[in-house]
Design a protein around this motif. Sequence first.
Motif, mmCIF file in Angstrom:
data_model
loop_
_atom_site.group_PDB
_atom_site.id
_atom_site.type_symbol
_atom_site.label_atom_id
_atom_site.label_comp_id
_atom_site.label_asym_id
_atom_site.label_seq_id
_atom_site.Cartn_x
_atom_site.Cartn_y
_atom_site.Cartn_z
ATOM 1 N N SER A 91 0.298 6.743 -6.714
ATOM 2 C CA SER A 91 -0.917 7.531 -6.877
ATOM 3 C C SER A 91 -0.632 9.024 -6.784
ATOM 4 N N ARG A 92 0.331 9.375 -5.960
ATOM 5 C CA ARG A 92 0.625 10.794 -5.736
ATOM 6 C C ARG A 92 1.622 11.364 -6.742
ATOM 7 N N ASP A 144 1.791 1.821 -3.554
ATOM 8 C CA ASP A 144 0.590 2.296 -4.247
ATOM 9 C C ASP A 144 0.348 3.775 -3.965
ATOM 10 N N ALA A 145 0.501 4.172 -2.711
ATOM 11 C CA ALA A 145 0.255 5.563 -2.325
ATOM 12 C C ALA A 145 1.254 6.495 -3.005
ATOM 13 N N SER A 185 0.814 -1.219 0.000
ATOM 14 C CA SER A 185 0.000 0.000 0.000
ATOM 15 C C SER A 185 0.847 1.268 0.000
#
Length: 279
Positions: free
Chosen positions: A64-65, A60-61, A57
Amino acid sequence: MGTSRGAAPMECSINRRGFLAAIPAAAIVAGCVPGAKVLDGNWGRFAASTDRTVDHSAWDAFLSRYLVFSADGVNRIRYAAAASADPMILRPYLAKLETIDPASLGKDEQMAFWINLYNAATVDLILQKPSVKSIRDLGPLTLGPWDKKIVTIAGTRLSLNNIEHGILRPIWQDVRVHYAVNCASIGCPNLAPRAYTGANLETMLEQAAADYINHPRGFARIDGKLRASSIYDWYASDWGTQADILNHARRYARRESAALLAEATRIDSFAYDWALNAA
């Protein structure tokens, strides 16, 4: 998907992402490419029956950013913005991966583990020097950082080359590895916008292959001749002959790329853009 073709390519100290791209091809000893030989140690072991998964995660974070979908089809990273916010942002994630024994994972989950580790470790290297123009600048004589030991897994210090050429390529023997690992360069297959997992591995590998093959970085017609990514030159033996490479590409080619490759019988030239994939 990949299959063994007998003897592994000759091993040498020159790696494809450094010196191979820095000197004329004629000056390189024939066959001197990174070997696909399993790294010494207890690699290649998998948990026979387990539902253990790895938490990606944090990766992923980050994606995403900071990952940007560019209009030209190249995924880029806002390295400067990420480094300004926190150049160590990926260190906790990498440290967490270092606590995991890959042998405790099933085969698909483990492949995803290695791919994410490689990609996150590569991005972390750039975050320490986000102003570089090319990842090759992170080593002497444009050799890049690929032989630097940067992570510790199962008590062993590993380099990016160890992960790619000593673990991923020889153990999985799947040419789609080349579309999954990202070397922070424009010419490289895209950095995926989300983490690989055991559950999504097959879907993401297929998508990565299709995305690259259907982009001019993979195959293009220049002055009436077929140009392909240098990946298909550096690692030709992973596919086989040029006919094998072209047949592989046709499996994924759509629309313009399908027409481009339909009657192709040879690859006339190879190219690769080492500019940093920075947004």
